[in-house]
Write a protein that holds these residues in place. Structure first.
Motif, PDB file in Angstrom:
ATOM      1  N   GLU A 136       0.834  -1.203   0.000  1.00 27.88           N
ATOM      2  CA  GLU A 136       0.000   0.000   0.000  1.00 27.88           C
ATOM      3  C   GLU A 136       0.866   1.249   0.000  1.00 27.88           C
TER       4      GLU A 136
ATOM      5  N   ARG B 169       2.586   1.410  -3.452  1.00 26.98           N
ATOM      6  CA  ARG B 169       1.701   1.130  -4.589  1.00 26.98           C
ATOM      7  C   ARG B 169       2.322   0.070  -5.494  1.00 26.98           C
TER       8      ARG B 169
ATOM      9  N   ASN C 123      -7.330  -5.875  -2.099  1.00 27.45           N
ATOM     10  CA  ASN C 123      -7.052  -5.648  -3.514  1.00 27.45           C
ATOM     11  C   ASN C 123      -7.054  -6.952  -4.309  1.00 27.45           C
TER      12      ASN C 123
ATOM     13  N   TRP D 224      -4.826   3.162 -13.075  1.00 23.16           N
ATOM     14  CA  TRP D 224      -5.963   3.457 -12.197  1.00 23.16           C
ATOM     15  C   TRP D 224      -5.524   4.507 -11.182  1.00 23.16           C
ATOM     16  N   ASP D 225      -6.250   5.635 -11.091  1.00 27.89           N
ATOM     17  CA  ASP D 225      -5.833   6.736 -10.231  1.00 27.89           C
ATOM     18  C   ASP D 225      -6.802   7.000  -9.082  1.00 27.89           C
TER      19      ASP D 225
ATOM     20  N   ARG E 284      -5.857   0.534  -4.773  1.00 25.89           N
ATOM     21  CA  ARG E 284      -4.885   1.043  -5.742  1.00 25.89           C
ATOM     22  C   ARG E 284      -4.016  -0.030  -6.383  1.00 25.89           C
ATOM     23  N   THR E 285      -4.058  -1.252  -5.852  1.00 22.50           N
ATOM     24  CA  THR E 285      -3.221  -2.300  -6.438  1.00 22.50           C
ATOM     25  C   THR E 285      -4.057  -3.435  -7.019  1.00 22.50           C
TER      26      THR E 285
ATOM     27  N   THR F  98     -14.213   3.329  -1.933  1.00 21.48           N
ATOM     28  CA  THR F  98     -14.042   3.090  -3.364  1.00 21.48           C
ATOM     29  C   THR F  98     -14.918   1.939  -3.832  1.00 21.48           C
TER      30      THR F  98
END
Length: 413
Positions: A38, A41, A88, A199-200, A205-206, A375
């Motif tokens: 994390e 990233r 993730n 991907w932003d 995020r992973t 998210t």
């Protein structure tokens, strides 16, 4: 009819503890590096490989074909355990298990058997359905065109969850010859498939949910599948994955808050005990979070039961029973989404009520739980889920099984 076409065992469940026992050491190894990934990233490429080699992607494949024959509630339980280690990874496998489910619902055939073998051999499937920009609802820019004995795929997809880890990608496309909507399953092991980790979003995020570009990518003829044959409860299945992500995030919150409270030595002068772990108000916060997570996990697993019913009803030769099962799968997954999202978002926020300001430090990455849950909960607007439930209860309106997103204006901008 050949033996391959008539042989159709179903995945109705196995010994869950024996199944989970095989993967738990891997989940523990995955959890060990979750915070570091994390911070940096860093994509969990190696961790996905561990799961592939252990046969995680084949848990729903019938035992007669070399899989584990797990039921959908059992799959959700496994995905929750994986999400507790790193949410993730569970989301990254969303497209894979959806395509596995589609092949489980397909009529017996040599082509279906080949997919079962691929799953057992460790092949993973990614997802590429969404197009952005000036694309109206219902339009599909990505095209698949006949070219001799195979097809050619061209187009660009976004939010291609898990595709950077995948051997194949499940692509929603349109035939260039007759305009029919299809699934084109394309191998990633070719120059015509280009994947990016762009991907932003501030959470998850992973998951490798980036852009995928197809340029003259080859698709074998047997892997161009009429979308009309897609399994009916697919939307519910996709939501079950997100429910597992949320429930697993909650269990990670429960784990982390207990550890941080147990290890904390600094106290407030106006607190209730010489150690935080002995402070009754802090204990109450931890207990309430645990109860929220318990309810979320139980709800997620319960929501998978009608989807299993729908899967088994697919081959039951009772159309009304299958229809009712598909309705239940959609409605119950929607109900679960509405409540589980609220439970876990509350838990992710209440986490900080038991700890001091130091818990907000970036290096602790405790904020990842709220960011990830927020998210995931944003994927499908909860207000629409609640409306669909209400319309069903009040008016008996059957829920939509497929929905799309795109430009709704009269003229695309």
């Amino acid at each position: 009819m050949s033996s391959a076409q008539s042989f159709n065992p179903l995945s109705r469940g196995s010994d869950y503890e024996q199944l989970a026992k095989r993967f738990r050491p891997i989940f523990e190894r995955i959890a060990e590096g979750a915070e570091q990934r994390e911070r940096e990233r860093s994509l969990p490429v190696e961790q996905i490989r561990w799961l592939k080699e252990a046969g995680f992607g084949a848990v729903r494949v019938p035992q007669e074909y070399g899989g584990d024959g797990a039921s959908l509630p059992q799959l959700v339980r496994l995905l929750i355990e994986l999400a507790t280690a790193d949410s993730n990874l569970t989301q990254a496998l969303r497209g894979h298990f959806a395509f596995v489910e589609d092949r489980l619902n397909a009529a017996p055939s040599p082509e279906r058997d080949r997919w079962f073998k691929r799953f057992v051999d460790g092949d993973l499937i990614g997802n590429a359905w969404t197009e952005i920009g000036a694309v109206k609802i219902g339009d599909v820019v990505t095209k698949v065109s006949p070219e001799g004995d195979h097809w050619r795929l061209d187009g660009t997809k976004y939010y291609s969850t898990g595709s950077l880890f995948a051997d194949w990608i499940d692509v929603y496309a349109q035939r260039s010859d007759n305009g029919g909507d299809v699934i084109a399953v394309v191998s990633t092991h070719q120059d015509g498939v280009k994947r990016s980790d762009d991907w932003d979003g501030f959470g998850q995020r992973t998951t490798a949910s980036g852009t995928t570009v197809f340029e003259n990518a080859r698709v074998e003829a047997e892997n161009v599948i009429d979308f009309a044959t897609r399994f009916k409860y697919q939307t519910a299945l996709y939501q079950l994955n997100l429910l597992a992500v949320l429930a697993g995030t909650g269990k990670a919150i429960e784990r982390d808050i207990a550890r941080h409270v147990r290890e904390r030595t600094r106290v407030f002068s106006h607190g209730n005990a010489p150690r935080v772990s002995e402070d009754v108000q802090i204990q109450q916060v931890v207990g309430q979070i645990s109860a929220l997570v318990y309810a979320a996990e139980a709800t997620a697993i319960r929501a998978a039961e009608p989807a299993q019913w729908a899967y088994e009803a697919r081959f039951g030769k009772d159309d009304e029973n299958e229809r009712q099962a598909n309705i239940a799968a959609e409605i119950e997954s929607a109900k679960a989404q509405v409540v589980v999202a609220e439970l876990i978002l509350r838990a992710a926020s209440d986490l900080f009520n038991a700890l001091g300001a130091s818990a907000a430090r970036i290096d602790k990455v405790l904020d990842r739980h709220w960011r990830n849950a927020r998210t995931v909960a944003s994927h499908n607007p909860l207000i629409y889920k609640a409306r669909i439930i209400g319309d069903w209860l009040i008016n008996g309106t059957e829920p939509p099984y497929i929905w799309q997103i795109g430009d709704g204006s009269d003229k695309a901008a």
